[in-house]
Design a protein around this motif. Structure first.
Motif, PDB file in Angstrom:
ATOM      1  N   THR A   1      -1.761  14.291  16.731  1.00  0.00           N
ATOM      2  CA  THR A   1      -3.030  13.568  16.934  1.00  0.00           C
ATOM      3  C   THR A   1      -2.828  12.063  16.773  1.00  0.00           C
ATOM      4  OG1 THR A   1      -3.513  13.766  14.585  1.00  0.00           O
ATOM      5  CG2 THR A   1      -4.465  15.461  16.027  1.00  0.00           C
ATOM      6  N   ALA A   2      -3.842  11.321  17.225  1.00  0.00           N
ATOM      7  CA  ALA A   2      -3.857   9.869  16.985  1.00  0.00           C
ATOM      8  C   ALA A   2      -3.741   9.608  15.479  1.00  0.00           C
ATOM      9  CB  ALA A   2      -5.156   9.275  17.523  1.00  0.00           C
ATOM     10  N   ASN A   3      -4.409  10.459  14.702  1.00  0.00           N
ATOM     11  CA  ASN A   3      -4.433  10.282  13.243  1.00  0.00           C
ATOM     12  C   ASN A   3      -3.044  10.441  12.619  1.00  0.00           C
ATOM     13  OD1 ASN A   3      -5.944  10.082  10.687  1.00  0.00           O
ATOM     14  ND2 ASN A   3      -5.356  12.222  10.435  1.00  0.00           N
ATOM     15  N   ILE A   4      -2.317  11.513  12.975  1.00  0.00           N
ATOM     16  CA  ILE A   4      -1.012  11.728  12.315  1.00  0.00           C
ATOM     17  C   ILE A   4      -0.012  10.671  12.792  1.00  0.00           C
ATOM     18  CG2 ILE A   4       0.051  13.435  13.917  1.00  0.00           C
ATOM     19  CD1 ILE A   4       0.202  13.734  10.113  1.00  0.00           C
ATOM     20  N   ILE A   5      -0.139  10.227  14.047  1.00  0.00           N
ATOM     21  CA  ILE A   5       0.764   9.172  14.533  1.00  0.00           C
ATOM     22  C   ILE A   5       0.486   7.884  13.749  1.00  0.00           C
ATOM     23  CG2 ILE A   5       1.451   7.772  16.533  1.00  0.00           C
ATOM     24  CD1 ILE A   5       0.719  10.248  18.304  1.00  0.00           C
ATOM     25  N   GLY A   6      -0.781   7.616  13.474  1.00  0.00           N
ATOM     26  CA  GLY A   6      -1.146   6.439  12.679  1.00  0.00           C
ATOM     27  C   GLY A   6      -0.592   6.522  11.264  1.00  0.00           C
ATOM     28  N   LYS A   7      -0.647   7.719  10.690  1.00  0.00           N
ATOM     29  CA  LYS A   7      -0.113   7.885   9.321  1.00  0.00           C
ATOM     30  C   LYS A   7       1.401   7.677   9.311  1.00  0.00           C
ATOM     31  CE  LYS A   7      -3.455  11.301   7.688  1.00  0.00           C
ATOM     32  NZ  LYS A   7      -3.572  12.626   7.063  1.00  0.00           N
TER      33      LYS A   7
ATOM     34  N   GLY B   1       3.323   4.857   7.102  1.00  0.00           N
ATOM     35  CA  GLY B   1       3.859   5.411   5.847  1.00  0.00           C
ATOM     36  C   GLY B   1       2.800   6.047   4.959  1.00  0.00           C
ATOM     37  N   ILE B   2       1.736   6.548   5.571  1.00  0.00           N
ATOM     38  CA  ILE B   2       0.667   7.168   4.768  1.00  0.00           C
ATOM     39  C   ILE B   2       1.005   8.639   4.508  1.00  0.00           C
ATOM     40  CG2 ILE B   2      -1.784   7.858   4.790  1.00  0.00           C
ATOM     41  CD1 ILE B   2      -2.269   5.224   6.372  1.00  0.00           C
ATOM     42  N   CYS B   3       0.842   9.039   3.248  1.00  0.00           N
ATOM     43  CA  CYS B   3       1.191  10.401   2.810  1.00  0.00           C
ATOM     44  C   CYS B   3       0.016  10.969   2.036  1.00  0.00           C
ATOM     45  CB  CYS B   3       2.399  10.363   1.874  1.00  0.00           C
ATOM     46  SG  CYS B   3       3.782   9.441   2.496  1.00  0.00           S
ATOM     47  N   ASP B   4      -1.008  11.455   2.732  1.00  0.00           N
ATOM     48  CA  ASP B   4      -2.184  11.925   1.996  1.00  0.00           C
ATOM     49  C   ASP B   4      -2.467  13.408   2.205  1.00  0.00           C
ATOM     50  OD1 ASP B   4      -3.075  11.857   4.564  1.00  0.00           O
ATOM     51  OD2 ASP B   4      -4.855  10.643   4.178  1.00  0.00           O
ATOM     52  N   ASP B   5      -1.521  14.114   2.810  1.00  0.00           N
ATOM     53  CA  ASP B   5      -1.606  15.581   2.881  1.00  0.00           C
ATOM     54  C   ASP B   5      -0.178  16.109   3.044  1.00  0.00           C
ATOM     55  OD1 ASP B   5      -0.976  15.074   5.532  1.00  0.00           O
ATOM     56  OD2 ASP B   5      -2.784  15.983   6.377  1.00  0.00           O
ATOM     57  N   LEU B   6      -0.037  17.421   3.156  1.00  0.00           N
ATOM     58  CA  LEU B   6       1.326  17.975   3.184  1.00  0.00           C
ATOM     59  C   LEU B   6       2.107  17.496   4.414  1.00  0.00           C
ATOM     60  CD1 LEU B   6       3.504  19.794   1.967  1.00  0.00           C
ATOM     61  CD2 LEU B   6       2.505  21.719   3.227  1.00  0.00           C
TER      62      LEU B   6
ATOM     63  N   VAL C   1       5.544  15.366   4.254  1.00  0.00           N
ATOM     64  CA  VAL C   1       6.828  15.916   4.738  1.00  0.00           C
ATOM     65  C   VAL C   1       7.429  14.952   5.765  1.00  0.00           C
ATOM     66  CG1 VAL C   1       7.909  17.769   6.065  1.00  0.00           C
ATOM     67  CG2 VAL C   1       6.208  18.337   4.349  1.00  0.00           C
ATOM     68  N   LEU C   2       6.575  14.439   6.666  1.00  0.00           N
ATOM     69  CA  LEU C   2       7.081  13.545   7.723  1.00  0.00           C
ATOM     70  C   LEU C   2       7.653  12.268   7.135  1.00  0.00           C
ATOM     71  CD1 LEU C   2       4.292  14.152  10.375  1.00  0.00           C
ATOM     72  CD2 LEU C   2       6.707  14.782  10.590  1.00  0.00           C
ATOM     73  N   CYS C   3       7.096  11.813   6.027  1.00  0.00           N
ATOM     74  CA  CYS C   3       7.627  10.620   5.356  1.00  0.00           C
ATOM     75  C   CYS C   3       8.987  10.938   4.729  1.00  0.00           C
ATOM     76  CB  CYS C   3       6.629  10.158   4.298  1.00  0.00           C
ATOM     77  SG  CYS C   3       7.094   8.639   3.507  1.00  0.00           S
TER      78      CYS C   3
END
Ligand SMILES: Cc1cc2nc3c(=O)[nH]c(=O)nc-3n(C[C@H](O)[C@H](O)[C@H](O)COP(=O)(O)O)c2cc1C
Length: 194
Positions: free
Chosen positions: A96-102, A106-111, A115-117
């Motif tokens: 999603t646009a949201n996960i690409i933004g995270k 470097g945003i890590c606010d869910d699993l 993990v992606l970080c």
């Protein structure tokens, strides 16, 4: 089911599912990966779980599905680190646009984002999918570019009919095309290991 002979046999593939309507197509992707002999573990965001039941992924991958930073851990290990270490290749489909933004920030606010970080050094692929206006938003385009500069490969989005009824760019690549992109990534890993 007999496994197809591909270079994915025995590879550990972490499949991240974020909350895009194309999440239902990711069940087919997970099934295809399994059919190629890959070991597949799935991480779903809370929004993805609104669109597709985790049980579908559990059934086609024959593995537990991870949905929370705070769930019961396998062998008392910390899931987000354990999953990142386990993976040979990491896929987010749909992204999603949201996960690409995270990812880009470097945003890590869910699993899934955590993990992606933690797996930034692994081969990673995003199958972007969203409404065409979202895709064309300058902030999204900036985040996609940043994610690519950080080493994420990108497949799609494709042009065609979108879930909202519009025609335009935003469709997730078809599972078969994503599988081919993963196969290409796998051949690079195997070449490095030799
Ligand atoms: C039915 C429905 C379909 C959606 N499809 C998409 C989509 O394809 N792409 C996208 O970027 N957002 C989509 N969204 C919005 C996301 O779910 C929302 O931005 C959410 O915060 C994403 O969170 P996640 O990335 O943590 O899963 C959709 C929302 C709904 C209600």
């Amino acid at each position: 089911m007999p496994k197809k002979k591909t270079n994915l046999g025995g590879l550990n593939i972490l499949l991240g599912i974020s909350g895009g309507v194309a999440a239902y197509k990711a069940v087919d992707l997970a099934s295809k990966l399994r059919g190629c002999g890959a070991n597949v573990k799935t991480v779903m965001t809370a929004n993805a779980c609104q669109l597709v039941q985790p049980k579908s992924f559990e059934a086609v991958t024959a593995s537990p599905v991870f949905t929370s930073l705070w769930g019961p851990s396998e062998g008392y290990k910390i899931d987000h680190i354990n999953l990142a270490d386990w993976a040979d290749i990491v896929i987010v489909a749909p992204a999603t646009a949201n996960i690409i933004g995270k990812i880009a920030n470097g945003i890590c606010d869910d699993l899934l984002s955590t993990v992606l970080c933690a797996c930034w050094a692994k081969p990673r692929l995003l199958a972007a999918a969203m409404n065409n206006n979202m895709w064309n938003n300058p902030a999204v385009q900036r985040n996609v570019k940043l994610a690519q500069e950080m080493g994420f490969e990108l497949t799609g989005p494709e042009t065609g009919r979108l879930a909202c009824g519009e025609e335009g760019i935003g469709r997730m690549s078809e599972p078969q095309d994503i599988l081919e992109a993963i196969t290409k990534m796998a051949s690079k890993i195997k070449r490095k290991k030799r």
